[in-house]
Write an enzyme that holds these catalytic residues in place. Sequence first.
Site, PDB file in Angstrom:
ATOM      1  N   HIS A  39       0.828  -1.203   0.000  1.00  0.00           N
ATOM      2  CA  HIS A  39       0.000   0.000   0.000  1.00  0.00           C
ATOM      3  C   HIS A  39       0.866   1.258   0.000  1.00  0.00           C
ATOM      4  O   HIS A  39       0.664   2.169  -0.802  1.00  0.00           O
ATOM      5  CB  HIS A  39      -0.906  -0.033   1.237  1.00  0.00           C
ATOM      6  CG  HIS A  39      -1.776   1.180   1.394  1.00  0.00           C
ATOM      7  ND1 HIS A  39      -3.132   1.146   1.188  1.00  0.00           N
ATOM      8  CD2 HIS A  39      -1.472   2.458   1.737  1.00  0.00           C
ATOM      9  CE1 HIS A  39      -3.623   2.350   1.393  1.00  0.00           C
ATOM     10  NE2 HIS A  39      -2.651   3.175   1.741  1.00  0.00           N
ATOM     11  N   GLU A  40       1.865   1.278   0.881  1.00  0.00           N
ATOM     12  CA  GLU A  40       2.711   2.465   0.979  1.00  0.00           C
ATOM     13  C   GLU A  40       3.585   2.621  -0.264  1.00  0.00           C
ATOM     14  O   GLU A  40       3.888   3.737  -0.691  1.00  0.00           O
ATOM     15  CB  GLU A  40       3.596   2.397   2.229  1.00  0.00           C
ATOM     16  CG  GLU A  40       2.821   2.261   3.537  1.00  0.00           C
ATOM     17  CD  GLU A  40       1.780   3.359   3.742  1.00  0.00           C
ATOM     18  OE1 GLU A  40       1.983   4.485   3.261  1.00  0.00           O
ATOM     19  OE2 GLU A  40       0.750   3.070   4.380  1.00  0.00           O
ATOM     20  N   HIS A  43       1.757   4.522  -2.897  1.00  0.00           N
ATOM     21  CA  HIS A  43       1.895   5.961  -2.689  1.00  0.00           C
ATOM     22  C   HIS A  43       3.238   6.433  -3.219  1.00  0.00           C
ATOM     23  O   HIS A  43       3.342   7.439  -3.919  1.00  0.00           O
ATOM     24  CB  HIS A  43       1.847   6.293  -1.187  1.00  0.00           C
ATOM     25  CG  HIS A  43       0.468   6.294  -0.598  1.00  0.00           C
ATOM     26  ND1 HIS A  43      -0.542   7.103  -1.061  1.00  0.00           N
ATOM     27  CD2 HIS A  43      -0.060   5.608   0.433  1.00  0.00           C
ATOM     28  CE1 HIS A  43      -1.639   6.895  -0.338  1.00  0.00           C
ATOM     29  NE2 HIS A  43      -1.368   5.985   0.575  1.00  0.00           N
TER      30      HIS A  43
HETATM   31 ZN   LIG Z   1      -2.665   5.352   1.996  1.00  0.00          ZN
END
Ligand SMILES: [Zn+2]
Length: 108
Positions: A39-40, A43
């Site tokens: 998830h990170e 980003h």
């Molecule tokens: Zn996030």
Amino acid sequence: NSRLKKTGGRYLLNSHNIELNKKYLTEHGQKELEGIIKHELCHYHLHLEGKGYKHRDKDFRTLLKEVGAPRFCTPLAEEKKPQRKVRTYKCEACGQTFLRKRKMDTSR
Ligand SMILES: [Zn+2]
């Protein structure tokens, strides 16, 4: 990084570092932590490429699907307050907060 208490991880826009919560590993196991890392990283990559790296951005959602990363982190046990009906999900990377009345399936 043990300073992180409430979230599983976060991506720092300035330093391009990704911080992960060690507590998650003990509470939720390695598989959960891998999801957070993915998830990170979503980003991270989208931000570096100048694409939409926030939760609402289509680029971000698409990339999450592609790599099989969760959209939200599973809250830590200490955050689960039974008396509260509205749950808050926050991502430290983008500072976005989500309110849900029922427990969400965070694997989606
Ligand atoms: Zn996030």
